[in-house]
Enzyme design. Sequence first.
Site, PDB file in Angstrom:
ATOM      1  N   GLU A 190      33.023  30.936  10.021  1.00 36.43           N
ATOM      2  CA  GLU A 190      32.525  29.965  10.680  1.00 36.43           C
ATOM      3  C   GLU A 190      32.071  29.755  11.192  1.00 36.43           C
ATOM      4  OE1 GLU A 190      35.658  29.300  13.928  1.00 36.43           O
ATOM      5  OE2 GLU A 190      37.265  30.112  13.081  1.00 36.43           O
ATOM      6  N   GLU A 218      39.609  35.586  15.500  1.00 36.13           N
ATOM      7  CA  GLU A 218      38.501  35.474  16.683  1.00 36.13           C
ATOM      8  C   GLU A 218      38.488  36.306  17.869  1.00 36.13           C
ATOM      9  OE1 GLU A 218      36.931  32.370  18.042  1.00 36.13           O
ATOM     10  OE2 GLU A 218      35.725  32.081  16.462  1.00 36.13           O
TER      11      GLU A 218
END
Length: 383
Positions: A311, A203
Amino acid sequence: MKLTRTLLGLASLVLATALPSPFSHTTTTTSSSSSSFPSTSGLEFTIDGTTGYFAGTNSYWIGFLTDNADVDKVMSDLKSSGLKILRVWGFNDVTTQPSDGTVWFQLHENGKSTINTGADGLERLDYVVSSAEQHDIKLIINFVNYWTDYGGMSAYVSAYGGSTENDFYNTTSIQTAYQTYIEAVVSRYKNSSAVFAWELANEPRCPGCDTSVVYDWVEKTSKYIKGLDAEHLVCIGDEGFGLDIDSDGSFQYLYDEGTNFTANLGIETIDFATFHLYPDSWGTTDAWGNGWITSHGAACAAVGKPCLLEEYGVPSNHCSVESPWQQTALNTTGVTGDLFWQYGDTLSTGESPDDGNTVYYGTSDYTCLVTDHVAAIDKKNAE
Ligand SMILES: *[C@@H]1O[C@H](CO)[C@@H](O)[C@H](O)[C@H]1NC(C)=O
Ligand SMILES: *[C@@H]1O[C@H](CO)[C@@H](O)[C@H](O)[C@H]1NC(C)=O
Ligand SMILES: *[C@@H]1O[C@H](CO)[C@@H](O)[C@H](O)[C@H]1NC(C)=O
Ligand SMILES: *[C@@H]1O[C@H](CO)[C@@H](O)[C@H](O)[C@H]1NC(C)=O
């Protein structure tokens, strides 16, 4: 995902007894010809000769387990479930050396980084790779966290100087240490049939930065990895922020976090796109997720590379909320796989960490989101 409630759960896991690794640096590989490594075929993945859509999951903690039997149990349960891709943390950065028996991979201190290749270091990741080889599981291995869990970019910044995490991306001494770590991991497993892809970070964001900062870092790092290992896939690990297609003006579609999804995917040494989905922490509705998935599929199709919904999670009602997303992903051109966050299993120390999003093996949520989903995927891949 940014972890908040999982750390206590993990503390008990790392106290378990370490067994000697069967797997030293020089015997890392089960050689396999490069042609059998996972690849992309247009907008789809090809794994072990099958081209199509694949399901998988995330386990940030598996490389930090100290009981080999627990690693094997997870791999065996994934295999029997038909889950093919497992995303793991290939980093565990610290700024002070922990006591013996606690797993850590790299120490950053006083302008210097030290890689732990020992029994409580990368030998733990060695065992994950070797067990994945034995169970035909394909791993996404990433190299640093944007968030501070397990060190992250701020561990580098604290050792080398800088004022914010943003300085990670373009500070020369930090990037040199980061690349040295990448080389250590890639050279260990580059011949392994268990590697699905190398991933730059978990991320990565650069809030308020011009998108050129992350773009330049993605370009430089992915080129560097391809120079070390030209045969395996490379991806970013980003949340998919910054795209114009079907934008509703919410922050995820904007560029304020410093990433341009479409521009980054256009980089030659990036093979496929990643994106994440967390309505609960992002302040969107659950149904918003369907548009988030189709807009990324369209962006991927336009660039001509596949998208992985890497995710996704919610803290409750796992089946009723996530099953529609899975169906949308499966029937969206350009999206060729999904990995739910996160996998749960019963280990020798008890249940694996639960951050609310965890879907445990053997539960009714698991039947819904894994067994039924894998059956739908098998049906579609056979068409
Ligand atoms: C490095 O990135 C920061 C943003 O974090 C930016 O302000 C600065 O101009 C960049 N420096 C260079 C040399 O690109
Ligand atoms: C990986 O394979 C290449 C070519 O097959 C070989 O030259 C190299 O030594 C192998 N590396 C490791 C770490 O086994
Ligand atoms: C993002 O990248 C795309 C593709 O390169 C480009 O067309 C677009 O203008 C960029 N948007 C921003 C806000 O940088
Ligand atoms: C794709 O999946 C969604 C479920 O989210 C469903 O509403 C839609 O009808 C499906 N489209 C096709 C073409 O199957």
